[in-house]
Motif scaffolding. Structure first.
Motif, PDB file in Angstrom:
ATOM      1  N   VAL A  14       0.845  -1.200   0.000  1.00  0.00           N
ATOM      2  CA  VAL A  14       0.000   0.000   0.000  1.00  0.00           C
ATOM      3  C   VAL A  14       0.881   1.251   0.000  1.00  0.00           C
ATOM      4  CG1 VAL A  14      -1.737   1.300   1.278  1.00  0.00           C
ATOM      5  CG2 VAL A  14      -1.921  -1.187   1.102  1.00  0.00           C
ATOM      6  N   ALA A  15       1.957   1.220   0.775  1.00  0.00           N
ATOM      7  CA  ALA A  15       2.875   2.370   0.814  1.00  0.00           C
ATOM      8  C   ALA A  15       3.504   2.593  -0.550  1.00  0.00           C
ATOM      9  CB  ALA A  15       3.945   2.145   1.876  1.00  0.00           C
ATOM     10  N   LEU A  20       3.687   5.764  -5.537  1.00  0.00           N
ATOM     11  CA  LEU A  20       3.552   5.903  -6.990  1.00  0.00           C
ATOM     12  C   LEU A  20       2.472   6.922  -7.351  1.00  0.00           C
ATOM     13  CD1 LEU A  20       3.872   2.153  -8.034  1.00  0.00           C
ATOM     14  CD2 LEU A  20       5.561   3.974  -8.389  1.00  0.00           C
ATOM     15  N   ALA A  21       1.441   7.001  -6.496  1.00  0.00           N
ATOM     16  CA  ALA A  21       0.363   7.954  -6.719  1.00  0.00           C
ATOM     17  C   ALA A  21       0.690   9.316  -6.120  1.00  0.00           C
ATOM     18  CB  ALA A  21      -0.942   7.418  -6.129  1.00  0.00           C
TER      19      ALA A  21
END
Length: 104
Positions: A14-15, A20-21
Motif C-alpha cells: 500500500v505504501a 507511486l500515486a
C-alpha cells in the motif's frame, strides 16, 4: 489453533502504491488503507468463488428504455422579436461583451 488468514495486501504494498500515486499517508492512514483494500480484495475473492457459469453477462442491471422524443419542429419564437428584446443585437445575433482574452 487455526492460523490467521494470509493477508492479501501488505502495508508495504500500500505504501508503494501510495508513493507511486504521490500520496503521503500517515501511519494511521496507511493502516486504514491496508485494511480497506484488504477488505475489497476479500470481497473480490468471494465473488470469484461464486459459480456464475449459468449467469448471463449483462451490460445493465436494470432495463433501459429510450426516453428520447421524436425530433419535431414546434412553435418557435420570432427571431426579430427576440433580438429586439436584447440589450444589443448585431447582424442577426446577440452581441455580448468579450470574456476571453481581456487579461492578455
Amino acid at each position: 489453533m487455526t492460523s490467521p488468514e494470509p493477508t492479501r495486501i501488505t502495508p508495504e504494498a500500500v505504501a508503494k502504491v501510495a508513493s507511486l500515486a504521490r500520496l503521503t499517508l500517515t501511519d494511521d492512514e496507511l493502516h486504514q488503507a491496508t485494511d480497506e483494500l484488504g477488505a475489497m480484495l476479500d470481497h473480490f475473492a468471494d465473488i470469484d468463488a461464486l459459480d456464475l457459469d449459468d449467469v448471463e453477462p449483462m451490460m445493465q442491471p436494470t432495463p433501459l428504455a429510450n426516453v428520447m422524443r421524436d425530433d419535431v419542429v414546434g412553435v418557435m419564437l420570432d427571431r426579430d422579436e427576440v433580438l429586439a428584446a436584447a440589450p444589443v443585437a448585431e447582424d442577426g445575433r446577440f452581441r455580448v461583451p468579450p470574456i476571453i482574452g481581456l487579461d492578455d
